[in-house]
Design a protein around this motif. Sequence first.
Motif, PDB file in Angstrom:
ATOM      1  N   ASN A  41       1.811   1.712  -3.510  1.00  0.00           N
ATOM      2  CA  ASN A  41       0.644   1.993  -4.326  1.00  0.00           C
ATOM      3  C   ASN A  41       0.102   3.408  -4.112  1.00  0.00           C
ATOM      4  O   ASN A  41      -0.398   4.037  -5.045  1.00  0.00           O
ATOM      5  CB  ASN A  41      -0.437   0.950  -3.993  1.00  0.00           C
ATOM      6  CG  ASN A  41      -1.455   0.844  -5.067  1.00  0.00           C
ATOM      7  OD1 ASN A  41      -1.151   1.085  -6.232  1.00  0.00           O
ATOM      8  ND2 ASN A  41      -2.668   0.501  -4.702  1.00  0.00           N
ATOM      9  N   THR A  42       0.176   3.891  -2.892  1.00  0.00           N
ATOM     10  CA  THR A  42      -0.400   5.205  -2.603  1.00  0.00           C
ATOM     11  C   THR A  42       0.626   6.333  -2.694  1.00  0.00           C
ATOM     12  O   THR A  42       0.281   7.493  -2.483  1.00  0.00           O
ATOM     13  CB  THR A  42      -1.008   5.241  -1.190  1.00  0.00           C
ATOM     14  OG1 THR A  42       0.025   4.982  -0.241  1.00  0.00           O
ATOM     15  CG2 THR A  42      -2.123   4.231  -1.038  1.00  0.00           C
ATOM     16  N   GLY A  43       1.866   5.998  -2.979  1.00  0.00           N
ATOM     17  CA  GLY A  43       2.886   7.042  -3.077  1.00  0.00           C
ATOM     18  C   GLY A  43       3.550   7.353  -1.749  1.00  0.00           C
ATOM     19  O   GLY A  43       4.416   8.223  -1.676  1.00  0.00           O
TER      20      GLY A  43
ATOM     21  N   ALA B   7       0.840  -1.209   0.000  1.00  0.00           N
ATOM     22  CA  ALA B   7       0.000   0.000   0.000  1.00  0.00           C
ATOM     23  C   ALA B   7       0.873   1.257   0.000  1.00  0.00           C
ATOM     24  O   ALA B   7       0.505   2.282  -0.574  1.00  0.00           O
ATOM     25  CB  ALA B   7      -0.918  -0.010   1.211  1.00  0.00           C
TER      26      ALA B   7
END
Lengths: 333, 337
Positions: free
Chosen positions: B145-147, B142
């Motif tokens: 994925n979320t930066g 995550a």
Amino acid sequence: MSAVLEIEGLRKTYRSRKRGVRHALDGFDMRVEAGQVHGFLGPNGSGKTTTLRTLLGLIRPNGGRMAILGQELPHALPTVAGRVGAIVESPQFFPHFSARDTLGLLAQAGELPRQRVDEVLELVGLRDRAGERVKTYSLGMKQRLAVASALLKNPKLLILDEPANGLDPGGIREMRGLMRGLAESGMTVVLSSHILGEIQLICDSVTIISLGRRVAFGPVEEVLAAHSQGTVRVRLEAVSDLPQAAETLTRSGIRVATSEADHLMLSGVDKPAEVSRLLAEQGLYVSELTPVAVDLESVFLELTATAPVPGQHRQVDQSAKVDQTGTAGGWGA
Amino acid sequence: MSLFVTELRRLGKRRLTRLMLVLLLVGLATVATAFSFSSHKLSPDVVAAAQAESDAQYKRSVEDWKRTVTDCEAAQARGEQTEERFGPNCGKDYQPQPEMFDPKWNLPYQFDFRAEFPTFIAVFAGAVALFAFIVGASFVGAEWNTGGMMNLLLWRPRRLAVLGTKLAALLTTVLGVTVVLGALWTAAFWLIGTSRGTTAKTTAGVWRSIGLDGLRAVALVLVVGAVAFALASLGRHTAMALGAAVAVFAISEIGIRIAVGVLSVPFGERYVLSTYAQSWFMKQAELFDYDTCQFAKGACEPAKYVVTWEQSALVFGVGAVAALVGAFWTMRRRDIS
């Protein structure tokens, strides 16, 4: 004036079996002086974000030299990272954390005092919404949070990629004021944006990149001056004569910069009377012949050759690569 | 140190971590509670009742036998053929014996802590390993994925240190959860043993053995967490780890089983991953090749292949190290875009 950011001959090449070799950065140069607000402009896919990512150690370059605050990168990046605040591309945060949690974790990782979180939340106008989850934020609020995260370190150099993206008009004006205030407090700001009117308003200097190479650089007024000479708008009595006029002028060595529906924009015109004479000789009669003071947008479109052409669909990588000439004061000048 | 504490906080604040922890607690509590109802303390009254039931069954059986013999003799007196119906000698040779009515068979189930708790350690390890896998994969997946990973690297540009610190925070959390819940799990089953079962013969040696089983469980949970973390980091997405897990399960547990069955590979299960998990917990797994036996010629001792826990340690260790080396190598080499 000392340079806060120096880039020389930066190269980044992507190799792909399917797409072949693509030079994202092709000997790019850049120099930003201390205390300036510096605009970093370029069409989509020109290499802006690649440059910023490379500077920040996210992308490994294939060659060239970079320095921030006098320290050579990437070797000294861990040393200078504490003095560089940055947001790159669209703001991305963990959606289930609140803004306060997000900034609190960053502040803890950076060993910053907790009160700094409240300071930057106040600064970007998120104080009253700081306890809400980021996933409930609008794009503009996420953008404010991204700027807050970049400001958290109270950096010497602030790098912002499209900071006004998603902001409402009031937010854009606030951001403009914030940038100015930060610069006046001694912070150097590098601003990448497509809102060229904003850049022209708030930036002291600019660098324009196209296809991985610098095509213009220097103080904003010098870049404008260097590209505003000889720009003339021509209207004819009969709009239907515009194509013939464009052909006549081009044949005579006058550059037709853009061809609009009701007028032509010419560049490099020393004597406007010459235009009038050439057209009259062909039986084409001018109804307006106006020298135009260019703005940053027209300079940008001209330098990067990305002005829209009626009937054509420009592809992302279709822009100009110009020999490295520019106004004085830049790196390697 | 500040980054390590930050990552511990980040992991603890994550919704998935909290949700999975609650699910784990509820699951383990449900198993322990349900199990406690199935166990019954063997009090003297219960034992006496079972003995009385056995005695009654014996008496009923003897009476039935006597009636059968009497019926048979009456039939013989009438000149009837009885051998088919009553067996030879009217079944007199088959008189029920008291030892054929063991009171144990009438006793309710009683949990024996010493004998059965090791199995429940394996159950516990399986549940916590699943928790470690999901939380470990999601923690780094995550972030990519979320930066979040990119944001963090803008603050801490030392990539390997950042990934290593995240891994350390994950393993510390998983270790803490395993140790705390493991202690609660042991206490719960000890309580079940004392109140509704038996804890007899739980000597120091038994506790030492339980301790070693616990250590094996902790090691497995940490390896699973680390592998999930490494896979999600390699793919920069949680789904990478979950996909790899499904692929390994499908290949190892289904594909290889079918292949070795079709090809008649001797001891084919030695190529199946779950054999090594079983061996890790049971100290060894014995595989038999019944094809070497010709039962028509009598009893046969089939050929045996033993998978030791040391071999399991090697398989899981090499797998974990390979995944981690890959994750750190790509973290160092790959651009972050």
